[in-house]
Structures are given as C-alpha cells and as structure tokens.
Scaffold this motif. Structure first.
Motif, PDB file in Angstrom:
ATOM      1  N   LYS A 170       0.828  -1.208   0.000  1.00  0.00           N
ATOM      2  CA  LYS A 170       0.000   0.000   0.000  1.00  0.00           C
ATOM      3  C   LYS A 170       0.867   1.265   0.000  1.00  0.00           C
ATOM      4  N   VAL A 171       2.004   1.208   0.661  1.00  0.00           N
ATOM      5  CA  VAL A 171       2.946   2.337   0.596  1.00  0.00           C
ATOM      6  C   VAL A 171       3.428   2.505  -0.847  1.00  0.00           C
ATOM      7  N   GLU A 172       3.751   1.403  -1.481  1.00  0.00           N
ATOM      8  CA  GLU A 172       4.233   1.450  -2.869  1.00  0.00           C
ATOM      9  C   GLU A 172       3.159   2.019  -3.794  1.00  0.00           C
ATOM     10  N   MET A 173       1.899   1.635  -3.576  1.00  0.00           N
ATOM     11  CA  MET A 173       0.793   2.174  -4.390  1.00  0.00           C
ATOM     12  C   MET A 173       0.674   3.685  -4.219  1.00  0.00           C
TER      13      MET A 173
ATOM     14  N   LEU B 184       1.248   6.598  -7.089  1.00  0.00           N
ATOM     15  CA  LEU B 184       0.260   7.629  -7.418  1.00  0.00           C
ATOM     16  C   LEU B 184       0.872   9.024  -7.365  1.00  0.00           C
ATOM     17  N   MET B 185       1.801   9.221  -6.434  1.00  0.00           N
ATOM     18  CA  MET B 185       2.440  10.531  -6.284  1.00  0.00           C
ATOM     19  C   MET B 185       3.660  10.679  -7.178  1.00  0.00           C
ATOM     20  N   ASP B 186       3.967   9.613  -7.930  1.00  0.00           N
ATOM     21  CA  ASP B 186       5.140   9.600  -8.805  1.00  0.00           C
ATOM     22  C   ASP B 186       6.427   9.876  -8.025  1.00  0.00           C
ATOM     23  N   VAL B 187       6.541   9.195  -6.872  1.00  0.00           N
ATOM     24  CA  VAL B 187       7.713   9.309  -6.003  1.00  0.00           C
ATOM     25  C   VAL B 187       8.433   7.960  -5.995  1.00  0.00           C
ATOM     26  N   PRO B 188       9.765   7.949  -6.151  1.00  0.00           N
ATOM     27  CA  PRO B 188      10.499   6.666  -6.145  1.00  0.00           C
ATOM     28  C   PRO B 188      10.311   5.935  -4.814  1.00  0.00           C
ATOM     29  N   PHE B 189      10.168   4.615  -4.903  1.00  0.00           N
ATOM     30  CA  PHE B 189      10.015   3.802  -3.707  1.00  0.00           C
ATOM     31  C   PHE B 189      11.088   2.723  -3.692  1.00  0.00           C
TER      32      PHE B 189
ATOM     33  N   PHE C 248      11.055  -4.509   7.519  1.00  0.00           N
ATOM     34  CA  PHE C 248      10.144  -3.367   7.584  1.00  0.00           C
ATOM     35  C   PHE C 248       9.465  -3.298   8.945  1.00  0.00           C
ATOM     36  N   ASN C 249       9.335  -2.096   9.495  1.00  0.00           N
ATOM     37  CA  ASN C 249       8.520  -1.899  10.691  1.00  0.00           C
ATOM     38  C   ASN C 249       7.753  -0.582  10.568  1.00  0.00           C
ATOM     39  N   SER C 250       6.806  -0.412  11.447  1.00  0.00           N
ATOM     40  CA  SER C 250       5.894   0.732  11.348  1.00  0.00           C
ATOM     41  C   SER C 250       6.606   2.076  11.437  1.00  0.00           C
ATOM     42  N   TYR C 251       7.744   2.108  12.117  1.00  0.00           N
ATOM     43  CA  TYR C 251       8.450   3.370  12.302  1.00  0.00           C
ATOM     44  C   TYR C 251       9.264   3.797  11.080  1.00  0.00           C
ATOM     45  N   SER C 252       9.623   2.839  10.229  1.00  0.00           N
ATOM     46  CA  SER C 252      10.608   3.120   9.177  1.00  0.00           C
ATOM     47  C   SER C 252      10.124   4.145   8.149  1.00  0.00           C
ATOM     48  N   LEU C 253       8.807   4.198   7.894  1.00  0.00           N
ATOM     49  CA  LEU C 253       8.294   5.152   6.914  1.00  0.00           C
ATOM     50  C   LEU C 253       7.233   6.074   7.520  1.00  0.00           C
ATOM     51  N   ALA C 254       7.169   6.099   8.849  1.00  0.00           N
ATOM     52  CA  ALA C 254       6.088   6.837   9.513  1.00  0.00           C
ATOM     53  C   ALA C 254       6.065   8.322   9.151  1.00  0.00           C
ATOM     54  N   HIS C 255       7.236   8.901   8.906  1.00  0.00           N
ATOM     55  CA  HIS C 255       7.292  10.326   8.557  1.00  0.00           C
ATOM     56  C   HIS C 255       7.118  10.554   7.060  1.00  0.00           C
TER      57      HIS C 255
ATOM     58  N   ASP D 100      -1.094  -3.059  15.936  1.00  0.00           N
ATOM     59  CA  ASP D 100      -1.962  -1.879  15.986  1.00  0.00           C
ATOM     60  C   ASP D 100      -1.389  -0.744  15.145  1.00  0.00           C
ATOM     61  N   ARG D 101      -0.083  -0.562  15.226  1.00  0.00           N
ATOM     62  CA  ARG D 101       0.549   0.514  14.448  1.00  0.00           C
ATOM     63  C   ARG D 101       0.395   0.263  12.946  1.00  0.00           C
ATOM     64  N   LEU D 102       0.607  -0.983  12.519  1.00  0.00           N
ATOM     65  CA  LEU D 102       0.510  -1.304  11.092  1.00  0.00           C
ATOM     66  C   LEU D 102      -0.924  -1.181  10.591  1.00  0.00           C
ATOM     67  N   HIS D 103      -1.902  -1.582  11.401  1.00  0.00           N
ATOM     68  CA  HIS D 103      -3.310  -1.417  10.996  1.00  0.00           C
ATOM     69  C   HIS D 103      -3.674   0.061  10.904  1.00  0.00           C
ATOM     70  N   PHE D 104      -3.137   0.860  11.810  1.00  0.00           N
ATOM     71  CA  PHE D 104      -3.368   2.308  11.783  1.00  0.00           C
ATOM     72  C   PHE D 104      -2.800   2.910  10.500  1.00  0.00           C
ATOM     73  N   ILE D 105      -1.568   2.520  10.153  1.00  0.00           N
ATOM     74  CA  ILE D 105      -0.925   3.006   8.935  1.00  0.00           C
ATOM     75  C   ILE D 105      -1.670   2.523   7.704  1.00  0.00           C
ATOM     76  N   LYS D 106      -2.085   1.254   7.725  1.00  0.00           N
ATOM     77  CA  LYS D 106      -2.821   0.680   6.585  1.00  0.00           C
ATOM     78  C   LYS D 106      -4.103   1.467   6.314  1.00  0.00           C
ATOM     79  N   ALA D 107      -4.861   1.784   7.364  1.00  0.00           N
ATOM     80  CA  ALA D 107      -6.101   2.551   7.204  1.00  0.00           C
ATOM     81  C   ALA D 107      -5.817   3.932   6.627  1.00  0.00           C
ATOM     82  N   HIS D 108      -4.737   4.566   7.105  1.00  0.00           N
ATOM     83  CA  HIS D 108      -4.361   5.888   6.581  1.00  0.00           C
ATOM     84  C   HIS D 108      -3.987   5.799   5.102  1.00  0.00           C
ATOM     85  N   LEU D 109      -3.222   4.779   4.734  1.00  0.00           N
ATOM     86  CA  LEU D 109      -2.795   4.613   3.341  1.00  0.00           C
ATOM     87  C   LEU D 109      -3.989   4.377   2.425  1.00  0.00           C
TER      88      LEU D 109
END
Length: 212
Positions: free
Chosen positions: A120-123, A127-132, A140-147, A167-176
């Motif tokens: 989902k981060v890659e998607m 969409l933003m045309d930003v290299p991933f 991978f962990n929830s903190y690595s791309l949080a910012h 919980d952190r990953l589900h929170f990030i997933k919902a935001h993504l």
C-alpha cells in the motif's frame, strides 16, 4: 528513571536519527553533560499545550560547533516513555528534567501484514510519482516510513503511543487506504477537468422508446 528533558513540537520514533541545532544555553549545557557523562535525554512531544509522552534519545555525534557555542548534533531515538513528573530545572542545571516510565513495546506483527502495508505504501508512492525503495517484510517496521506517508502531527503522536506493532501497522494501513482513495479521486477529477472543452464522441440516443 529520571531523564533530562528537551521538549519539542516534534515526534521521533525508536531507531530514528535525530538531527538537532542547539542554540539555547540550557541545551548547550545538556549536550556538554551528555558528552561528559554519557547521559541520554528525553524529547517529550509538546502537543495541545502539554507534554505527556516522548522518546529517549542518545547523543551520537557533535557535527559542528560554532564560535557562538551553538552546535549541530546527531542523536538516535531509543525508547518511548510516559512522563510521571516534570521539573522546569533539574537540581544544579539549566535544563528541565523529570521521572519517566518506559512503555513496553510488543513486536507482534506477522510478515503478511507487513507485506500488505508495504504494497500500500508502494501504491501511494506510485500515485504521487515518487520513487520507492523495495523493502523486505522482515526488515520493515511501522516506524521506518512513519514520517514519509503524509501523517499529520496528531496522527504521528497517536502512532507513537501505540505499544503493539500490529496496531501501528493497521493504523498506517487505514491511513494509506484513505489517502490512496483521495488521490485516485483527485486524479479522476483532474482528468474530467482536462477533458472539458475537448471534442467528444457521443453515442446518439434512440428516442423511440422514450415516453414523455
């Protein structure tokens, strides 16, 4: 545990590199003490005019010391804590301090959830045309791309207080998912706007079956 405290309106996550520019006398003294005594200090998050939680950091390097005594330093974030007490000045010091309690973190997420979040981060980046940069689910962990996924300051703080990786990953997933849906809708709207004024091929309607 008692820690020197350096409140900031910023959120730092465990494992994160923390660059700081030190210019106030109290924090010059703090950095001096950290170098001399190998102290760690806390960065409580200043939010809603209060401080309740923050992250312990350790000084790694003083990169530059200016003639004025100001410094550019690099620290690394370690553990998340809750503030139990706060004093504006520690005894015999210019800087603040307080008693803290470290939160017990639980690394309970499985690789499938990590993989799903990475996709989902890659998607979003696509969409933003930003290299991933591809990342292994195990690394991978929830903190690595949080910012780096558009969380608001309040959302970053909310994430900091979560003690379970699941919980952190589900929170990030919902935001993504929410952000991706918004961007898809923005792109669709942009396409509609760009089509306005262009010649279009309309299929003629057959009026034979129409009834007034």
């Amino acid at each position: 545990m008692k820690l020197p405290l350096f409140p900031l309106q910023s959120v730092f996550y465990p494992g994160e590199t923390v660059p700081l520019h030190i210019f106030e006398d109290r924090y010059k003294q703090l950095i001096h003490d950290c170098r001399k005594e190998a102290l760690t200090f806390g960065i409580p998050v200043f939010i809603n005019n209060s401080i309740s939680y923050g992250t312990e950091v350790q000084l790694v390097e003083v990169v530059t010391t200016y003639n004025s005594g100001e410094m550019d330093v690099v620290c690394v974030a370690r553990q998340v804590f809750k503030i139990l007490s706060f004093e504006k000045q520690m005894e015999g010091k210019l800087y603040a301090g307080g008693d803290v309690e470290f939160l017990e973190m639980e690394n309970d997420a499985d690789d499938n959830l990590r993989k799903e979040v990475i996709q989902k981060v890659e998607m979003l980046y696509d969409l933003m045309d930003v290299p991933f940069t591809q990342t292994s689910p195990k690394q991978f962990n929830s903190y690595s791309l949080a910012h780096k996924m558009g969380l608001s300051f309040e959302q970053e703080y909310e994430l900091l207080l979560m003690t379970k990786e699941t919980d952190r990953l589900h929170f990030i997933k919902a935001h993504l998912e929410s952000t991706t849906n918004i961007l898809n809708e923005v792109n669709r709207t942009k396409t509609v706007i760009e089509m306005n004024g262009h010649f279009k091929n309309f299929d003629p309607l057959d009026f034979q079956d129409f009834k007034p």
